[in-house]
Design a protein around this motif. Structure first.
Motif, PDB file in Angstrom:
ATOM      1  N   THR A  30      24.120  -7.854  35.676  1.00 41.74           N
ATOM      2  CA  THR A  30      24.835  -8.445  34.548  1.00 41.74           C
ATOM      3  C   THR A  30      26.069  -7.669  34.125  1.00 41.74           C
ATOM      4  O   THR A  30      27.067  -8.252  33.707  1.00 41.74           O
ATOM      5  CB  THR A  30      23.895  -8.570  33.327  1.00 41.74           C
ATOM      6  N   SER A  48      21.414 -12.427  31.332  1.00 45.13           N
ATOM      7  CA  SER A  48      21.814 -13.676  31.976  1.00 45.13           C
ATOM      8  C   SER A  48      23.095 -13.469  32.766  1.00 45.13           C
ATOM      9  O   SER A  48      23.892 -12.579  32.476  1.00 45.13           O
ATOM     10  CB  SER A  48      22.005 -14.795  30.949  1.00 45.13           C
ATOM     11  N   LYS A  61      23.123 -20.650  36.361  1.00 45.84           N
ATOM     12  CA  LYS A  61      22.914 -19.631  35.337  1.00 45.84           C
ATOM     13  C   LYS A  61      21.513 -19.054  35.504  1.00 45.84           C
ATOM     14  O   LYS A  61      20.523 -19.782  35.453  1.00 45.84           O
ATOM     15  CB  LYS A  61      23.060 -20.222  33.939  1.00 45.84           C
ATOM     16  N   GLN A  63      18.605 -16.843  34.040  1.00 53.22           N
ATOM     17  CA  GLN A  63      18.042 -16.243  32.836  1.00 53.22           C
ATOM     18  C   GLN A  63      16.926 -15.322  33.298  1.00 53.22           C
ATOM     19  O   GLN A  63      15.875 -15.777  33.757  1.00 53.22           O
ATOM     20  CB  GLN A  63      17.521 -17.315  31.881  1.00 53.22           C
TER      21      GLN A  63
END
Length: 223
Positions: A30, A48, A61, A63
């Motif tokens: 990240t 994320s 995306k 998570q």
């Protein structure tokens, strides 16, 4: 990539023994940085990231839930397994015990996560050892041969990669490899929005997102 939204949101969990580098892998993904001595994860941490799978023309995306590796938090972390579409099962290539314990973690994940979950076995900390398994400048030596881990992963139906959170080697590649497998399952109808909480397709919106700005980290249950 300005102005593009994601096509899918995928729930990932990161699991394995304490001190194998789970948090470091998430931070590398990240934030593109490495923390030498990160604080132990208490419960669960969250991050994320938007990634672009070019060959499938998809922006996804991720998570990611980084789970604590100690028994005292097991009841908390298990609740985050539910519905996960992807899993990084992490061990330390210089610590054989962490590889042995990966079997227990895998059984736990398979009991509580989505039955169609994609799991990738990640041998972390390859920067600490040399290819010939001799003691390196760090004082560490490889205790888990690549071939052994790769064979076990194949037997269990897992993807496999060795990586280094410190150097960044194969970190994003690990997430991308698992993501490609999940996207393939979506195309084959294995994952569906109405019955797979770890996979959600996006809806048209007016949000302007970029790959560079789409990163976040947070903590949960740090008590």
């Amino acid at each position: 990539m300005a102005g593009i939204s994601w096509h899918y949101v995928l729930k990932f969990i990161i699991t394995g023994d304490s001190a194998v580098g789970k948090s470091s892998l998430l931070i590398r993904l990240t934030d593109q940085r490495f923390i030498t001595n990160p604080d132990p994860t208490l419960g669960v941490e969250f991050g994320s990231k938007l990634i672009n799978i070019e060959e499938q023309n998809k922006v996804v995306k991720l998570q990611c839930w980084d789970t604590a590796g100690t028994e005292s938090f097991r009841s908390i972390t298990r609740s985050y397994y539910r519905g996960a579409a992807g899993c990084l099962l992490v061990y330390d290539v210089t610590n054989r015990t962490t590889f042995t314990n990966a079997r227990t973690w895998l059984a736990d994940v398979r009991e509580h996560a989505d039955p169609h979950l994609t799991c990738i076995l990640v041998g972390n900390k390859v920067d600490l050892c040399s290819d010939d398994s001799s003691t390196s400048a760090s004082g560490k030596h490889r205790e888990v041969p690549t071939e052994e881990a790769e064979l076990w992963a194949k037997e269990e139906g897992l993807l496999f990669v060795e990586a280094s959170a410190k150097s960044g080697q194969n970190v994003q590649e690990a997430f991308e490899k698992a993501t490609r497998d999940i996207l393939d399952k979506i195309q084959r109808g294995v994952f569906e929005d109405d019955r797979s909480p770890g996979v959600k397709s996006s809806r048209p919106n007016n949000n302007s997102l970029t790959l560079e700005s789409s990163k976040a980290r947070g903590t949960c249950c740090n008590t």
